[in-house]
Motif scaffolding. Structure first.
Motif, short mmCIF file in Angstrom:
data_model
loop_
_atom_site.label_atom_id
_atom_site.label_comp_id
_atom_site.label_asym_id
_atom_site.label_seq_id
_atom_site.Cartn_x
_atom_site.Cartn_y
_atom_site.Cartn_z
N LEU A 33 0.82 -1.20 0.00
CA LEU A 33 0.00 0.00 0.00
C LEU A 33 0.86 1.26 0.00
O LEU A 33 1.97 1.28 0.54
CB LEU A 33 -0.91 0.00 1.24
CG LEU A 33 -1.83 -1.22 1.40
CD1 LEU A 33 -2.66 -1.07 2.68
CD2 LEU A 33 -2.73 -1.39 0.20
N ILE A 34 0.33 2.32 -0.58
CA ILE A 34 1.00 3.63 -0.58
C ILE A 34 0.60 4.38 0.69
O ILE A 34 -0.58 4.44 1.04
CB ILE A 34 0.59 4.44 -1.82
CG1 ILE A 34 0.96 3.68 -3.10
CG2 ILE A 34 1.25 5.81 -1.82
CD1 ILE A 34 0.42 4.33 -4.36
N ARG A 35 1.58 4.93 1.37
CA ARG A 35 1.29 5.68 2.58
C ARG A 35 0.80 7.09 2.24
O ARG A 35 1.13 7.64 1.18
CB ARG A 35 2.54 5.77 3.45
CG ARG A 35 2.99 4.41 4.00
CD ARG A 35 4.31 4.51 4.71
NE ARG A 35 4.72 3.21 5.26
CZ ARG A 35 5.93 2.97 5.75
NH1 ARG A 35 6.85 3.93 5.78
NH2 ARG A 35 6.22 1.76 6.22
N ASP A 36 0.03 7.66 3.13
CA ASP A 36 -0.57 8.97 2.89
C ASP A 36 0.47 10.08 2.78
O ASP A 36 0.22 11.11 2.12
CB ASP A 36 -1.55 9.33 4.02
CG ASP A 36 -2.79 8.44 4.00
OD1 ASP A 36 -3.09 7.88 2.92
OD2 ASP A 36 -3.44 8.30 5.05
N ASP A 37 1.62 9.91 3.40
CA ASP A 37 2.60 11.00 3.47
C ASP A 37 3.78 10.82 2.50
O ASP A 37 4.82 11.46 2.68
CB ASP A 37 3.14 11.14 4.90
CG ASP A 37 3.85 9.87 5.38
OD1 ASP A 37 3.72 8.83 4.69
OD2 ASP A 37 4.53 9.93 6.42
N GLU A 38 3.65 9.97 1.48
CA GLU A 38 4.78 9.77 0.58
C GLU A 38 4.36 9.94 -0.88
O GLU A 38 3.20 9.72 -1.24
CB GLU A 38 5.40 8.38 0.78
CG GLU A 38 4.49 7.21 0.51
CD GLU A 38 5.11 5.86 0.87
OE1 GLU A 38 6.26 5.84 1.34
OE2 GLU A 38 4.43 4.85 0.67
N THR A 39 5.32 10.33 -1.70
CA THR A 39 5.07 10.45 -3.13
C THR A 39 5.05 9.06 -3.76
O THR A 39 5.45 8.07 -3.14
CB THR A 39 6.16 11.28 -3.82
OG1 THR A 39 7.41 10.56 -3.75
CG2 THR A 39 6.33 12.64 -3.14
N LEU A 40 4.60 8.99 -5.01
CA LEU A 40 4.57 7.70 -5.69
C LEU A 40 5.97 7.12 -5.85
O LEU A 40 6.20 5.93 -5.62
CB LEU A 40 3.90 7.84 -7.05
CG LEU A 40 2.42 8.22 -7.06
CD1 LEU A 40 1.92 8.36 -8.50
CD2 LEU A 40 1.58 7.20 -6.31
N ASP A 41 6.92 7.97 -6.23
CA ASP A 41 8.30 7.50 -6.39
C ASP A 41 8.87 7.01 -5.07
O ASP A 41 9.53 5.96 -5.01
CB ASP A 41 9.19 8.62 -6.94
CG ASP A 41 8.89 8.93 -8.40
OD1 ASP A 41 8.08 8.22 -9.02
OD2 ASP A 41 9.47 9.91 -8.93
N ASP A 42 8.63 7.76 -4.00
CA ASP A 42 9.13 7.35 -2.68
C ASP A 42 8.50 6.03 -2.26
O ASP A 42 9.17 5.16 -1.69
CB ASP A 42 8.82 8.42 -1.64
CG ASP A 42 9.66 9.67 -1.80
OD1 ASP A 42 10.70 9.58 -2.50
OD2 ASP A 42 9.28 10.73 -1.26
#
Length: 227
Positions: A33-42
Motif C-alpha cells: 500500500l501507498i502511505r498517505d505521506d509519501e510520493t509515488l516515487d518514494d
C-alpha cells in the motif's frame, strides 16, 4: 504500488517475484500500500526495499491498473483482509519497472515476503491479482524502449561484454532470434561500442573480444538510433 524488476542472467530475461506470508503463500510482484505521506516515487522505492532489500535502483513509472475486477481470487481477498482496514474497497495500483544486472544485486526476503526469487519472464506461475498482466505490459514497454534506446539494455550487461552477450540480451528481451551479421553491423557501424584489448578466457569456443558501451558517443547520436 507494484514493482516489475527485470534482470538478465546472460541467457534469460528474469523477473523478480516474492512469495507472501499471508494469504496462503501466493507469488506476486513486490508491492504494498501507498502511505498517505509519501510520493509515488518514494513509495515504489520503499516498497521494493522493504520486501527485497534492493535499493538505489532507478524505477520508471509504467501506468495505473484499476480494473474493477482486479480482485477475484479467494487468496487475494484473504490477503487484503490481513492488510487493509477496508478489504472490500476498490484496489488501484501504480506500477513501476526497472532493469538490473544480476551480478550487482542480491535480493533478500523481508517484511511480509517469506521468499524472493528470480524467475524466467516467459515461464512463471500465475501471480496474485492482475500481476501477470502488469508484467506483460512492462515487458511490452521494455521491448519498445530497447529498440530506440540501447542504453536501457546496457544496464543489464556487465561493464565489459562480448557481442555474443549483447545479442543474447536482445534476443531474450524480444523473444526471437536475430540475424548475427545484421545485428553486429548495426552496432559496430553506429560506433556505440569501444573495443577493449581483452578477450574471454577459459571458454570452450573461440575467445571473443570484449567491448564497453560508449556513453558519450551515444548521447550525441541517440535520437538517430533505432534497431
Amino acid at each position: 504500488m507494484d514493482c516489475v524488476i527485470f534482470g538478465f542472467d546472460g541467457v534469460r530475461l528474469n523477473v523478480l517475484i516474492i512469495e507472501r506470508e499471508q494469504g496462503g503463500g501466493v507469488s506476486a510482484l513486490p508491492g504494498d500500500l501507498i502511505r498517505d505521506d509519501e510520493t509515488l516515487d518514494d513509495s515504489a522505492n520503499r516498497v521494493l526495499y522493504e520486501l527485497t532489500g534492493l535499493s538505489d535502483i532507478y524505477l520508471k513509472q509504467l501506468q495505473a491498473f484499476g480494473d474493477p475486477d482486479r480482485i477475484k481470487g479467494l487468496q487475494d481477498v484473504q490477503w487484503l483482509r490481513n492488510v487493509r482496514e477496508e478489504p472490500s474497497a476498490r484496489v488501484i495500483t501504480i506500477a513501476y519497472y526497472s532493469l538490473v544486472n544480476l551480478q550487482n544485486f542480491s535480493p533478500k526476503a523481508a517484511s511480509f515476503a517469506r521468499d524472493v526469487r528470480w524467475e524466467p519472464v516467459y515461464d512463471f506461475a500465475k501471480l496474485a491479482f492482475d500481476h501477470n498482466k502488469i508484467v506483460d505490459k512492462a515487458l511490452e514497454q521494455l521491448r519498445l524502449s530497447l529498440k530506440y534506446d540501447p542504453l536501457i539494455g546496457f544496464e543489464l550487461l556487465p561493464k565489459k561484454f562480448t557481442l555474443r552477450q549483447l545479442q543474447k540480451l536482445y534476443e531474450a528481451v524480444l523473444n526471437h532470434s536475430i540475424d548475427k551479421r545484421n545485428f553486429r553491423k548495426k552496432f559496430l557501424s553506429a560506433k556505440l561500442l569501444k573495443p577493449l584489448n581483452e578477450k574471454e578466457q577459459g571458454v570452450p569456443h573461440k575467445p571473443a573480444q570484449y567491448y564497453e558501451f560508449d556513453r558519450k558517443r551515444y548521447m550525441r547520436i541517440k535520437d538517430k538510433f533505432w534497431f
